[in-house]
Design an enzyme around this catalytic site. Structure first.
Site, PDB file in Angstrom:
ATOM      1  N   SER A   1      21.148-129.421-126.323  1.00  0.00           N
ATOM      2  CA  SER A   1      19.271-129.678-125.678  1.00  0.00           C
ATOM      3  C   SER A   1      18.617-128.363-126.148  1.00  0.00           C
ATOM      4  O   SER A   1      17.661-128.020-125.902  1.00  0.00           O
ATOM      5  CB  SER A   1      19.675-129.127-124.032  1.00  0.00           C
ATOM      6  OG  SER A   1      19.904-129.796-123.589  1.00  0.00           O
TER       7      SER A   1
ATOM      8  N   HIS B   1      17.957-136.022-128.228  1.00  0.00           N
ATOM      9  CA  HIS B   1      18.459-135.572-126.867  1.00  0.00           C
ATOM     10  C   HIS B   1      18.002-136.471-126.176  1.00  0.00           C
ATOM     11  O   HIS B   1      16.940-137.051-125.535  1.00  0.00           O
ATOM     12  CB  HIS B   1      16.609-134.918-126.866  1.00  0.00           C
ATOM     13  CG  HIS B   1      17.355-133.368-125.728  1.00  0.00           C
ATOM     14  ND1 HIS B   1      16.028-132.776-125.820  1.00  0.00           N
ATOM     15  CD2 HIS B   1      18.158-133.708-125.074  1.00  0.00           C
ATOM     16  CE1 HIS B   1      16.683-132.769-124.461  1.00  0.00           C
ATOM     17  NE2 HIS B   1      18.142-132.376-124.302  1.00  0.00           N
TER      18      HIS B   1
ATOM     19  N   GLU C   1      13.744-137.388-127.403  1.00  0.00           N
ATOM     20  CA  GLU C   1      13.210-136.688-127.990  1.00  0.00           C
ATOM     21  C   GLU C   1      14.557-136.681-129.947  1.00  0.00           C
ATOM     22  O   GLU C   1      15.692-136.532-129.743  1.00  0.00           O
ATOM     23  CB  GLU C   1      13.798-135.241-127.972  1.00  0.00           C
ATOM     24  CG  GLU C   1      12.578-135.047-126.396  1.00  0.00           C
ATOM     25  CD  GLU C   1      12.337-133.870-126.110  1.00  0.00           C
ATOM     26  OE1 GLU C   1      10.810-132.204-125.580  1.00  0.00           O
ATOM     27  OE2 GLU C   1      13.754-132.751-125.895  1.00  0.00           O
TER      28      GLU C   1
ATOM     29  N   ASN D   1      11.257-129.180-123.138  1.00  0.00           N
ATOM     30  CA  ASN D   1      11.543-127.764-122.368  1.00  0.00           C
ATOM     31  C   ASN D   1      10.809-126.353-122.459  1.00  0.00           C
ATOM     32  O   ASN D   1      11.560-125.950-122.927  1.00  0.00           O
ATOM     33  CB  ASN D   1      13.968-127.233-122.857  1.00  0.00           C
ATOM     34  CG  ASN D   1      14.682-128.186-121.954  1.00  0.00           C
ATOM     35  OD1 ASN D   1      13.940-128.841-121.293  1.00  0.00           O
ATOM     36  ND2 ASN D   1      15.839-129.041-123.095  1.00  0.00           N
TER      37      ASN D   1
HETATM   38  P1  NAI Z   1      29.356-131.535-119.435  1.00  0.00           P
HETATM   39  O1  NAI Z   1      30.235-130.872-119.381  1.00  0.00           O
HETATM   40  O2  NAI Z   1      29.516-133.258-118.337  1.00  0.00           O
HETATM   41  O3  NAI Z   1      30.449-132.907-120.374  1.00  0.00           O
HETATM   42  C1  NAI Z   1      31.369-132.064-122.118  1.00  0.00           C
HETATM   43  C2  NAI Z   1      32.394-133.402-121.982  1.00  0.00           C
HETATM   44  O4  NAI Z   1      32.423-132.658-123.468  1.00  0.00           O
HETATM   45  C3  NAI Z   1      33.227-132.625-121.107  1.00  0.00           C
HETATM   46  O5  NAI Z   1      33.921-133.730-121.116  1.00  0.00           O
HETATM   47  C4  NAI Z   1      34.886-131.768-122.345  1.00  0.00           C
HETATM   48  O6  NAI Z   1      35.366-132.303-121.956  1.00  0.00           O
HETATM   49  C5  NAI Z   1      33.671-132.396-123.434  1.00  0.00           C
HETATM   50  N1  NAI Z   1      34.066-131.786-125.152  1.00  0.00           N
HETATM   51  C6  NAI Z   1      34.446-130.206-125.151  1.00  0.00           C
HETATM   52  N2  NAI Z   1      34.757-129.636-126.071  1.00  0.00           N
HETATM   53  C7  NAI Z   1      35.184-131.032-127.156  1.00  0.00           C
HETATM   54  C8  NAI Z   1      35.487-131.113-128.403  1.00  0.00           C
HETATM   55  N3  NAI Z   1      35.070-130.290-128.476  1.00  0.00           N
HETATM   56  N4  NAI Z   1      35.702-132.370-128.182  1.00  0.00           N
HETATM   57  C9  NAI Z   1      35.686-133.686-127.731  1.00  0.00           C
HETATM   58  N5  NAI Z   1      34.775-132.845-126.488  1.00  0.00           N
HETATM   59  C10 NAI Z   1      34.490-132.502-125.841  1.00  0.00           C
HETATM   60  O7  NAI Z   1      28.138-131.597-120.426  1.00  0.00           O
HETATM   61  P2  NAI Z   1      27.293-132.304-120.693  1.00  0.00           P
HETATM   62  O8  NAI Z   1      25.688-131.980-118.531  1.00  0.00           O
HETATM   63  O9  NAI Z   1      27.122-134.132-120.347  1.00  0.00           O
HETATM   64  O10 NAI Z   1      26.354-131.815-122.155  1.00  0.00           O
HETATM   65  C11 NAI Z   1      26.187-132.283-122.989  1.00  0.00           C
HETATM   66  C12 NAI Z   1      26.033-131.873-123.869  1.00  0.00           C
HETATM   67  O11 NAI Z   1      24.494-132.709-124.256  1.00  0.00           O
HETATM   68  C13 NAI Z   1      25.061-130.405-124.094  1.00  0.00           C
HETATM   69  O12 NAI Z   1      25.105-129.690-125.402  1.00  0.00           O
HETATM   70  C14 NAI Z   1      23.891-130.284-123.108  1.00  0.00           C
HETATM   71  O13 NAI Z   1      23.747-129.107-123.792  1.00  0.00           O
HETATM   72  C15 NAI Z   1      23.638-132.325-123.704  1.00  0.00           C
HETATM   73  N6  NAI Z   1      22.495-132.417-122.760  1.00  0.00           N
HETATM   74  C16 NAI Z   1      22.819-131.874-121.254  1.00  0.00           C
HETATM   75  C17 NAI Z   1      21.573-132.605-120.530  1.00  0.00           C
HETATM   76  C18 NAI Z   1      22.462-132.473-118.890  1.00  0.00           C
HETATM   77  O14 NAI Z   1      21.161-132.083-117.738  1.00  0.00           O
HETATM   78  N7  NAI Z   1      23.608-131.794-117.931  1.00  0.00           N
HETATM   79  C19 NAI Z   1      20.391-133.062-120.373  1.00  0.00           C
HETATM   80  C20 NAI Z   1      20.509-133.646-122.296  1.00  0.00           C
HETATM   81  C21 NAI Z   1      21.399-132.646-122.452  1.00  0.00           C
END
Ligand code: NAI
Length: 387
Positions: A120, A141, A153, A191
């Site tokens: 993001s 995105h 995006e 954003n």
């Molecule tokens: P989350 O914390 O729910 O999930 C992340 C997952 O990645 C976890 O299950 C974790 O165990 C895993 N993980 C962490 N490091 C890892 C690695 N090196 N290799 C493999 N798995 C790994 O996070 P979320 O919210 O799903 O966000 C993920 C990405 O998406 C981030 O870059 C965030 O900025 C982006 N994003 C999030 C949004 C949201 O509303 N939550 C919206 C749009 C983008």
């Protein structure tokens, strides 16, 4: 039927699980990986429950639900993603961890495989630079929840191959998403352009223009689904404050994006919003929402000021060629449910009206934050409209 390429998704959290579902619904075999033991299994269990609900609501047949679930298989490690034609990364938002992953992926998948990040807030160009072939790296995105929000995006980095953004946009259309193409700049479209919805509302509250429920109600009355304070409580004030701060810092402290002290104190107090039972409002059982104080002149002042700032932000993004006018408007309606695109909204009264509003705010406050975009001024002078 033509066999669809295998899609790899890394990170089985909120976003990765949703993206895996979207890809599987579009007919792709999906390999889902996560560094945390049990994370993929948990995501698959949650998906089964989600699909069961869709079957119960007759939005999906039970055969389709079984097929979608069956298309997603756990990958024991990133090395298992070698057969993927597209890999989408949705891991923790940390530039060094993401770079390490893209370094690894570059040597793993076929030469023509696409490597995408769902970041993001980080630079696509910086992530791509870690990969041996940065030309195949791109931002895709998605918005939360990915299966429901249509916008994606599509963000090429500085070294991304020509034509890859168009190919990815085409692919996203095939996934029944609405893609927009935007430059690799902080906050991408949504954003960045949405910042004043929160920031200007917080400023008006701080200046005593109106209280929070009155500001929320005024904006809902012109078609926003939620008011800014309700929405910040839903998103979480910690998350919303962090996004504002990161956009402000990434733009080298541009005054338009300056975070609010009110919100910082809110975060410090632990009143983060719905998730902690208290934010700007209380969500504890038995506490009703406070009433707005209806006053047409105050409501008009609130909406004029927030809209002027939002329109200026969209116009400036167009001026700086972040995206086309069409994509800027699509992003706000399909990514954050704005009732109208901001540039189309600007056209209703014409650019000259909005420049006058901004000039008056700048004269009153003496702050650079209200300076009209050169494009808005140019359009006001020429009488042209955005569409
Ligand atoms: P989350 O914390 O729910 O999930 C992340 C997952 O990645 C976890 O299950 C974790 O165990 C895993 N993980 C962490 N490091 C890892 C690695 N090196 N290799 C493999 N798995 C790994 O996070 P979320 O919210 O799903 O966000 C993920 C990405 O998406 C981030 O870059 C965030 O900025 C982006 N994003 C999030 C949004 C949201 O509303 N939550 C919206 C749009 C983008």
């Amino acid at each position: 039927m033509e066999e669809k390429m295998t899609v790899g998704v890394i990170g089985a959290g909120t976003m990765g699980a949703g993206i895996a579902q979207v890809a599987a619904q579009a007919g792709h075999p999906v390999l889902l990986a996560d560094a945390r033991a049990g994370a993929v299994e948990k995501a698959l269990d949650t998906l089964r429950a989600t699909l069961d609900k869709l079957v119960a609501k007759q939005k999906l047949s039970s055969d389709e639900a079984v097929a979608i679930h069956g298309r997603i298989r756990p990958a024991a490690s990133v090395a298992d993603l070698a057969p993927c034609g597209l890999v989408i990364e949705a891991i923790v938002e940390d530039i060094n961890v993401k770079k390490q992953l893209f370094r690894e992926l570059g040597g793993l998948v076929a030469q023509d495989a696409i490597l995408a990040t769902n970041t993001s807030s980080l630079s696509i160009t910086a992530i791509a630079a870690a990969c041996r072939q940065p030309g195949r790296v791109i931002g895709l995105h998605f918005f939360n929840p990915a299966p429901l929000m249509p916008l994606v995006e599509v963000v090429p980095g500085m070294a991304t191959d020509d034509g890859l953004a168009i190919r990815c946009a085409e692919l996203m259309r095939g996934w029944r998403k609405v893609p927009v193409i935007c430059k690799d700049t902080p906050g991408f479209i949504v954003n960045r352009v949405a910042r004043p919805f929160y920031g200007e509302s917080l400023r008006m509250y701080e200046e005593g223009v109106a209280d929070m429920p009155t500001i929320d109600q005024a904006l809902k009355d012109i078609g926003f689904r939620m008011g800014p304070f309700e929405l910040m409580d839903l998103i979480g004030n910690d998350i919303n404050f962090a996004v504002t701060r990161s956009v402000w810092e990434a733009f080298f402290y541009e005054p338009r994006y300056k975070p609010s002290l009110t919100q910082q104190r809110q975060v410090e107090s632990g009143r983060l919003g719905r998730k902690t039972g208290r934010g700007y409002y209380s969500y504890e059982a038995g506490t009703g929402m406070p009433e707005a104080k209806p006053d047409p002149a105050v409501a008009e002042a609130i909406t004029r000021r927030v809209l002027a700032m939002l329109i200026n932000e969209a116009a400036d993004a167009l001026f700086l060629r972040v995206a086309s006018a069409r994509d800027l408007d699509l992003a706000m309606t399909k990514g954050v449910n704005y009732p109208k695109g901001l540039l189309a909204w600007a056209d209703e009264r014409g650019a000259a009206y909005w420049v006058d509003v901004l000039d008056a705010l700048q004269a009153e406050h003496g702050e650079d934050r209200y300076r009209p975009s050169p494009l808005l001024r140019r359009m006001a002078a020429s009488g042209l409209s955005f569409f």
